[in-house]
Design a protein around this motif. Structure first.
Motif, PDB file in Angstrom:
ATOM      1  N   ARG A 175      35.420   8.372 -13.643  1.00 22.80           N
ATOM      2  CA  ARG A 175      34.612   9.466 -14.189  1.00 22.80           C
ATOM      3  C   ARG A 175      35.424  10.331 -15.143  1.00 22.80           C
ATOM      4  O   ARG A 175      34.951  10.728 -16.214  1.00 22.80           O
ATOM      5  CB  ARG A 175      34.062  10.328 -13.044  1.00 22.80           C
ATOM      6  CG  ARG A 175      32.970   9.642 -12.227  1.00 22.80           C
ATOM      7  CD  ARG A 175      32.242  10.661 -11.344  1.00 22.80           C
ATOM      8  NE  ARG A 175      33.157  11.306 -10.407  1.00 22.80           N
ATOM      9  CZ  ARG A 175      33.432  10.826  -9.205  1.00 22.80           C
ATOM     10  NH1 ARG A 175      32.888   9.689  -8.810  1.00 22.80           N
ATOM     11  NH2 ARG A 175      34.267  11.466  -8.422  1.00 22.80           N
ATOM     12  N   LYS A 176      36.661  10.612 -14.769  1.00 19.73           N
ATOM     13  CA  LYS A 176      37.473  11.502 -15.581  1.00 19.73           C
ATOM     14  C   LYS A 176      37.846  10.884 -16.912  1.00 19.73           C
ATOM     15  O   LYS A 176      37.824  11.561 -17.960  1.00 19.73           O
ATOM     16  CB  LYS A 176      38.739  11.868 -14.807  1.00 19.73           C
ATOM     17  CG  LYS A 176      39.636  12.851 -15.546  1.00 19.73           C
ATOM     18  CD  LYS A 176      40.804  13.277 -14.690  1.00 19.73           C
ATOM     19  CE  LYS A 176      41.659  14.306 -15.412  1.00 19.73           C
ATOM     20  NZ  LYS A 176      42.804  14.778 -14.587  1.00 19.73           N
ATOM     21  N   TYR A 208      41.839   4.778  -1.715  1.00 18.66           N
ATOM     22  CA  TYR A 208      41.965   3.981  -2.934  1.00 18.66           C
ATOM     23  C   TYR A 208      40.663   4.016  -3.741  1.00 18.66           C
ATOM     24  O   TYR A 208      40.656   4.292  -4.950  1.00 18.66           O
ATOM     25  CB  TYR A 208      42.342   2.552  -2.564  1.00 18.66           C
ATOM     26  CG  TYR A 208      42.323   1.586  -3.744  1.00 18.66           C
ATOM     27  CD1 TYR A 208      43.328   1.619  -4.707  1.00 18.66           C
ATOM     28  CD2 TYR A 208      41.286   0.667  -3.892  1.00 18.66           C
ATOM     29  CE1 TYR A 208      43.312   0.750  -5.788  1.00 18.66           C
ATOM     30  CE2 TYR A 208      41.250  -0.204  -4.969  1.00 18.66           C
ATOM     31  CZ  TYR A 208      42.265  -0.171  -5.917  1.00 18.66           C
ATOM     32  OH  TYR A 208      42.233  -1.013  -6.989  1.00 18.66           O
ATOM     33  N   PHE A 209      39.528   3.736  -3.081  1.00 22.39           N
ATOM     34  CA  PHE A 209      38.256   3.697  -3.807  1.00 22.39           C
ATOM     35  C   PHE A 209      37.839   5.092  -4.303  1.00 22.39           C
ATOM     36  O   PHE A 209      37.262   5.236  -5.383  1.00 22.39           O
ATOM     37  CB  PHE A 209      37.161   3.111  -2.899  1.00 22.39           C
ATOM     38  CG  PHE A 209      37.192   1.608  -2.837  1.00 22.39           C
ATOM     39  CD1 PHE A 209      36.822   0.845  -3.942  1.00 22.39           C
ATOM     40  CD2 PHE A 209      37.598   0.951  -1.690  1.00 22.39           C
ATOM     41  CE1 PHE A 209      36.858  -0.544  -3.902  1.00 22.39           C
ATOM     42  CE2 PHE A 209      37.642  -0.433  -1.638  1.00 22.39           C
ATOM     43  CZ  PHE A 209      37.267  -1.181  -2.743  1.00 22.39           C
ATOM     44  N   THR A 210      38.145   6.110  -3.516  1.00 21.40           N
ATOM     45  CA  THR A 210      37.806   7.473  -3.940  1.00 21.40           C
ATOM     46  C   THR A 210      38.566   7.848  -5.208  1.00 21.40           C
ATOM     47  O   THR A 210      37.996   8.389  -6.169  1.00 21.40           O
ATOM     48  CB  THR A 210      38.146   8.474  -2.821  1.00 21.40           C
ATOM     49  OG1 THR A 210      37.369   8.165  -1.662  1.00 21.40           O
ATOM     50  CG2 THR A 210      37.829   9.907  -3.273  1.00 21.40           C
ATOM     51  N   LEU A 211      39.868   7.556  -5.210  1.00 18.49           N
ATOM     52  CA  LEU A 211      40.681   7.875  -6.382  1.00 18.49           C
ATOM     53  C   LEU A 211      40.253   7.061  -7.598  1.00 18.49           C
ATOM     54  O   LEU A 211      40.239   7.560  -8.731  1.00 18.49           O
ATOM     55  CB  LEU A 211      42.162   7.625  -6.072  1.00 18.49           C
ATOM     56  CG  LEU A 211      42.804   8.624  -5.106  1.00 18.49           C
ATOM     57  CD1 LEU A 211      44.226   8.172  -4.757  1.00 18.49           C
ATOM     58  CD2 LEU A 211      42.852  10.026  -5.743  1.00 18.49           C
TER      59      LEU A 211
END
Length: 291
Positions: free
Chosen positions: A97-98, A88-91
């Protein structure tokens, strides 16, 4: 000994962390049957409960309910799915950023995600609960037995009353039976005189009366009924469960009474048969509640 199949008992056992309650309700049934409701954590102890119950219950349907309260029964913990949280946190970081997002994921967001947290319950060792369970169950069985014995005494008293009434009516029938042939002889003689102009064929009259007496003789049935009465009275004082035996005796008595009714057309005997069957019906109702 007369013991009722109907009864109720409750028992409680507890320590500092667990409280166990056992309730037993029994009703009449042809065989011995148990229906047990208990927490799934201790289902493996069901056979031990049945074995214990068999020491008290020989016949009847028993509804057994076991409840356990307290923190000592199980231990609950809250667990986080760390793999899911990491994804969850990675996504969320990649999305920020994106798409040049200024806000980022927080720990409070985790509470909104289904399946992120789980409550895990660990059951304690059933062996630790068993002593309390058996104590509570034994207390319930003792209370049940006491009630069934008291109810049995009431049933025995009621059956004894009906038994005396039956015996009294049977004795009256026995005393009256010899007169039936004489009544028939008189009716037949009167009929013969009416048809033949006051002439009676003595030989024919005696033959007809003899045939009637043989066909309507109820002495054997009365003798068997007296024997059944004695057995019934004695059975009430036996120490073993007597319900099945009493039920059999009532059926046999009813069969003999029916035979008496079918043999005689005498109105007085018919009335006695009705009374005897009435007593037997009441006795049958009571016997069906006896273990």
């Amino acid at each position: 000994m007369v013991i009722s199949m109907t009864g109720y008992g409750r028992g409680i056992a507890e320590n500092s962390s667990v409280k166990v309650a056992a309730e037993i309700k029994t009703v009449n049934h042809r065989f011995c049957e148990y229906n047990i409701r208990m927490p799934r954590q201790i289902l493996m102890l069901e056979e031990k409960l049945k074995k214990k119950a068999n020491e008290y219950i020989r016949r009847g349907r028993a509804e057994i309910m076991i409840s356990i309260d307290g923190a000592g029964m199980s231990h609950k913990t809250l667990e986080l799915d760390w793999g899911l949280a990491e994804q969850y946190f990675t996504l969320m970081d990649e999305a920020s950023r994106k798409f040049q997002l200024t806000s980022s994921a927080s720990t409070s967001d985790l509470l909104q995600i289904e399946g992120m947290f789980a409550i895990m319950e660990t059951a304690h060792d059933p062996d630790a609960i068993e002593p309390l369970l058996m104590d509570a169950f034994s207390s319930a069985l003792d209370a049940l037995c006491k009630m069934r014995v008291q109810e049995g005494k009431a049933l025995a008293k009621d059956l004894g009353m009906h038994l005396k009434k039956f015996a009294h009516r049977l004795q009256g029938l026995k005393d009256y039976a010899p007169a039936v042939a004489q009544h028939y002889k008189k009716r037949l003689a009167d009929r013969m005189m009416e048809l033949s102009g006051n002439l009676i064929e003595e030989g024919r009259l005696l033959t007809e009366v003899a045939i009637f007496s043989d066909r309507s003789d109820i002495n054997e049935e009365i003798t068997r009924l007296e024997s059944h009465l004695a057995q019934f009275s004695g059975t009430l004082n036996e120490k073993e469960p007597v319900g099945r035996k009493l039920d059999f005796l009532v059926q046999e008595m009813n069969r003999e009474v029916n035979t008496i009714g079918s043999k005689s057309s005498d109105a007085a005997i018919a009335q006695n048969v009705v009374e005897l069957k009435s007593f037997l019906e009441k006795m049958k109702e009571q016997v069906q509640n006896i273990e």
